[in-house]
Design an enzyme around this catalytic site. Sequence first.
Site, PDB file in Angstrom:
ATOM      1  N   TYR A  53      -0.337 -16.526  28.629  1.00  0.00           N
ATOM      2  CA  TYR A  53       0.189 -16.055  27.575  1.00  0.00           C
ATOM      3  C   TYR A  53       1.610 -16.271  27.693  1.00  0.00           C
ATOM      4  CZ  TYR A  53      -4.207 -13.532  25.902  1.00  0.00           C
ATOM      5  OH  TYR A  53      -5.243 -13.249  25.510  1.00  0.00           O
ATOM      6  N   ARG A  56       1.705 -19.842  25.948  1.00  0.00           N
ATOM      7  CA  ARG A  56       1.367 -19.727  24.506  1.00  0.00           C
ATOM      8  C   ARG A  56       2.523 -19.025  23.766  1.00  0.00           C
ATOM      9  NH1 ARG A  56      -3.401 -20.765  21.632  1.00  0.00           N
ATOM     10  NH2 ARG A  56      -3.577 -19.359  19.858  1.00  0.00           N
ATOM     11  N   GLN A  86      -5.922 -12.319  12.355  1.00  0.00           N
ATOM     12  CA  GLN A  86      -6.629 -12.441  13.595  1.00  0.00           C
ATOM     13  C   GLN A  86      -5.260 -12.928  14.562  1.00  0.00           C
ATOM     14  OE1 GLN A  86     -10.823 -12.933  14.214  1.00  0.00           O
ATOM     15  NE2 GLN A  86     -10.498 -13.904  12.371  1.00  0.00           N
ATOM     16  N   ASN A  87      -4.294 -13.613  14.034  1.00  0.00           N
ATOM     17  CA  ASN A  87      -3.452 -14.325  14.655  1.00  0.00           C
ATOM     18  C   ASN A  87      -2.494 -13.512  15.492  1.00  0.00           C
ATOM     19  OD1 ASN A  87      -5.114 -16.455  13.925  1.00  0.00           O
ATOM     20  ND2 ASN A  87      -3.588 -17.310  12.645  1.00  0.00           N
ATOM     21  N   ASP A  89       0.383 -14.734  16.640  1.00  0.00           N
ATOM     22  CA  ASP A  89       1.673 -15.517  16.574  1.00  0.00           C
ATOM     23  C   ASP A  89       2.275 -14.529  15.438  1.00  0.00           C
ATOM     24  OD1 ASP A  89       1.010 -16.440  13.893  1.00  0.00           O
ATOM     25  OD2 ASP A  89      -0.335 -17.955  15.040  1.00  0.00           O
ATOM     26  N   HIS A 104      -5.695  -8.343  15.988  1.00  0.00           N
ATOM     27  CA  HIS A 104      -5.574  -8.392  17.383  1.00  0.00           C
ATOM     28  C   HIS A 104      -4.173  -8.469  18.260  1.00  0.00           C
ATOM     29  CE1 HIS A 104      -9.525 -10.928  16.489  1.00  0.00           C
ATOM     30  NE2 HIS A 104      -9.869  -9.729  16.601  1.00  0.00           N
ATOM     31  N   CYS A 115       0.588   2.707  32.225  1.00  0.00           N
ATOM     32  CA  CYS A 115       0.973   3.940  31.502  1.00  0.00           C
ATOM     33  C   CYS A 115       1.229   3.497  29.939  1.00  0.00           C
ATOM     34  CB  CYS A 115       2.438   4.349  31.918  1.00  0.00           C
ATOM     35  SG  CYS A 115       4.022   3.507  31.559  1.00  0.00           S
ATOM     36  N   CYS A 149       6.528   3.109  35.785  1.00  0.00           N
ATOM     37  CA  CYS A 149       5.649   3.482  36.737  1.00  0.00           C
ATOM     38  C   CYS A 149       5.238   2.257  37.794  1.00  0.00           C
ATOM     39  CB  CYS A 149       4.275   3.786  36.174  1.00  0.00           C
ATOM     40  SG  CYS A 149       3.121   2.432  35.247  1.00  0.00           S
ATOM     41  N   PRO A 213     -11.805 -26.758   7.147  1.00  0.00           N
ATOM     42  CA  PRO A 213     -12.410 -28.004   7.130  1.00  0.00           C
ATOM     43  C   PRO A 213     -14.020 -28.075   7.401  1.00  0.00           C
ATOM     44  CG  PRO A 213     -10.495 -27.691   8.942  1.00  0.00           C
ATOM     45  CD  PRO A 213     -10.838 -26.463   8.124  1.00  0.00           C
TER      46      PRO A 213
HETATM   47  P1  NAD Z   1     -11.427 -20.025  16.112  1.00  0.00           P
HETATM   48  O1  NAD Z   1     -10.595 -20.906  16.882  1.00  0.00           O
HETATM   49  O2  NAD Z   1     -12.720 -19.359  16.602  1.00  0.00           O
HETATM   50  O3  NAD Z   1     -11.742 -20.705  14.722  1.00  0.00           O
HETATM   51  C1  NAD Z   1     -10.758 -21.368  14.251  1.00  0.00           C
HETATM   52  C2  NAD Z   1     -11.314 -21.868  13.052  1.00  0.00           C
HETATM   53  O4  NAD Z   1     -10.287 -22.757  12.341  1.00  0.00           O
HETATM   54  C3  NAD Z   1     -12.435 -22.843  13.133  1.00  0.00           C
HETATM   55  O5  NAD Z   1     -13.485 -22.424  12.192  1.00  0.00           O
HETATM   56  C4  NAD Z   1     -11.856 -24.444  12.556  1.00  0.00           C
HETATM   57  O6  NAD Z   1     -12.779 -24.845  11.892  1.00  0.00           O
HETATM   58  C5  NAD Z   1     -10.792 -23.810  11.694  1.00  0.00           C
HETATM   59  N1  NAD Z   1      -9.911 -24.662  11.794  1.00  0.00           N
HETATM   60  C6  NAD Z   1      -9.389 -25.868  12.456  1.00  0.00           C
HETATM   61  N2  NAD Z   1      -8.216 -26.395  11.846  1.00  0.00           N
HETATM   62  C7  NAD Z   1      -7.924 -25.684  10.705  1.00  0.00           C
HETATM   63  C8  NAD Z   1      -7.077 -26.160   9.627  1.00  0.00           C
HETATM   64  N3  NAD Z   1      -5.983 -27.084   9.648  1.00  0.00           N
HETATM   65  N4  NAD Z   1      -7.031 -25.300   8.610  1.00  0.00           N
HETATM   66  C9  NAD Z   1      -7.882 -24.246   8.485  1.00  0.00           C
HETATM   67  N5  NAD Z   1      -8.957 -24.048   9.317  1.00  0.00           N
HETATM   68  C10 NAD Z   1      -8.865 -24.661  10.545  1.00  0.00           C
HETATM   69  O7  NAD Z   1     -10.465 -19.098  15.901  1.00  0.00           O
HETATM   70  P2  NAD Z   1     -10.523 -17.220  15.341  1.00  0.00           P
HETATM   71  O8  NAD Z   1     -11.926 -17.085  14.343  1.00  0.00           O
HETATM   72  O9  NAD Z   1      -9.239 -16.926  14.901  1.00  0.00           O
HETATM   73  O10 NAD Z   1     -10.853 -16.705  16.685  1.00  0.00           O
HETATM   74  C11 NAD Z   1     -11.060 -15.395  16.588  1.00  0.00           C
HETATM   75  C12 NAD Z   1     -10.426 -14.428  17.493  1.00  0.00           C
HETATM   76  O11 NAD Z   1     -11.192 -14.869  18.977  1.00  0.00           O
HETATM   77  C13 NAD Z   1      -8.915 -14.613  17.866  1.00  0.00           C
HETATM   78  O12 NAD Z   1      -8.193 -14.053  16.999  1.00  0.00           O
HETATM   79  C14 NAD Z   1      -8.797 -14.348  19.276  1.00  0.00           C
HETATM   80  O13 NAD Z   1      -8.343 -12.715  19.512  1.00  0.00           O
HETATM   81  C15 NAD Z   1     -10.260 -14.374  19.908  1.00  0.00           C
HETATM   82  N6  NAD Z   1     -10.248 -15.237  21.120  1.00  0.00           N
HETATM   83  C16 NAD Z   1      -9.159 -14.974  22.066  1.00  0.00           C
HETATM   84  C17 NAD Z   1      -8.899 -15.819  23.158  1.00  0.00           C
HETATM   85  C18 NAD Z   1      -7.787 -15.789  24.302  1.00  0.00           C
HETATM   86  O14 NAD Z   1      -7.038 -15.106  23.972  1.00  0.00           O
HETATM   87  N7  NAD Z   1      -8.093 -16.214  25.276  1.00  0.00           N
HETATM   88  C19 NAD Z   1     -10.023 -16.716  23.351  1.00  0.00           C
HETATM   89  C20 NAD Z   1     -10.857 -17.124  22.292  1.00  0.00           C
HETATM   90  C21 NAD Z   1     -10.968 -15.963  21.153  1.00  0.00           C
HETATM   91 ZN    ZN Z   2       4.043   1.977  33.255  1.00  0.00          ZN
END
Ligand code: NAD
Ligand code: ZN
Length: 246
Positions: A53, A56, A86-87, A89, A104, A115, A149, A213
Site C-alpha cells: 500500500y 501504491r 470504489q477507488n 486514490d 472502499h 484501537c 496502544c 473498453p
Molecule cells: P477491476 O480491476 O475489477 O476492473 C477494472 C475495470 O476497468 C475493468 O472492467 C476494465 O475493463 C476497465 N478499464 C480498464 N481500462 C479502462 C479505461 N481506460 N477506462 C475505463 N475502464 C477501463 O476494478 P474495480 O471494479 O474497481 O474493482 C473493485 C474493487 O476490488 C476495488 O475497489 C478494490 O476495493 C477491490 N480489490 C482490491 C484489491 C486490493 O486492494 N489488493 C484487489 C482486488 C480488488
Molecule cells: Zn492503537
Amino acid sequence: MRIAFLTGAGMSAESGVPTFRDALTGLWARFDAEQLATEAAFRRDPALVWGWYRWRAALVRRVAPNAGHTGIAALAMEHDVAVVTQNVDDLHERAGSRDVAHLHGSLFASRCIDCGGTAGDGEHDPILRDAHAVPDEGGHEDPPRCAACGGAIRPGVVWFGEALPDAAWNAAIDAIERSELVVVVGTSGLVHPAASLPRMARDAGKRVVEINPRPTAITPLADEHFACGAGVGIARMERELARWRP
Ligand code: NAD
Ligand code: ZN
C-alpha cells in the site's frame, strides 16, 4: 440534469494506476488479492501488505487526474453531479470534484488496527512518510506503530470481508435515488456490495450508461455501453447528454 457517476479502477487507468483485474498489467496478475486485501493477510504479514500500500500510495501521488476525472468535475459546473467511487486514490478530488463518496475508503486515512485511532491523515498520513524510501511493488516495510496502544497502523481502505463505511454507502444510495442518469465507469462489477448499485439504479427506472473498453457484469443491464476508455467515454457522454434528458 442530475447525474450519478459510479467509478472503479478503470477510471484511473489512464492516469497510470493499474486496475486489479486487467490481465498482464493488472495487480492480480502478480499478486493474489487474498494475500494483500484482507485483515487476516495484514496480521499474517504486515510488512508485505503495508509495503504494497505504501508503493501504491506513492504511485498515486506521482500521477495526475486524467481527462475522464476532469470531464466529470467540469460537468458539475452545469449539472448536479454526484461521484461515488470504489477507488481509494484522490484523483477525483484533485480534478476538482467535491463530495466524492469513497465506498472502499482512502489510501490517505490510515488508522490503528487495534484501537482504530487515526495516525494523521491527508498529507500527514504515515503512508506517505519517507517518500525516498518507499518499497518497490512487492517489497516489504514494517508498518508504523500506534502512539496510543502500540498496534500496527493499517491503510484506511476497505478490505474483503469488511463493511463499507455507512456514510459513503448512504451517499451512494442517495445519489442514485436523486439521479436522472447513472454513468458507470471502469468497474468490472464483481465486488459486492458496490457492484449491486448499477442494478439498483436500473430497478429504480434510471437510465444507465456504462463506459468500459470491455463488456462486464454490468453490460447486460445497462441501457448503453460505450466501448472505450474513460476519457473518450466521458467526453462522448457529455456531447450526447441531451439524449437522456427526462
Ligand atoms: P477491476 O480491476 O475489477 O476492473 C477494472 C475495470 O476497468 C475493468 O472492467 C476494465 O475493463 C476497465 N478499464 C480498464 N481500462 C479502462 C479505461 N481506460 N477506462 C475505463 N475502464 C477501463 O476494478 P474495480 O471494479 O474497481 O474493482 C473493485 C474493487 O476490488 C476495488 O475497489 C478494490 O476495493 C477491490 N480489490 C482490491 C484489491 C486490493 O486492494 N489488493 C484487489 C482486488 C480488488
Ligand atoms: Zn492503537
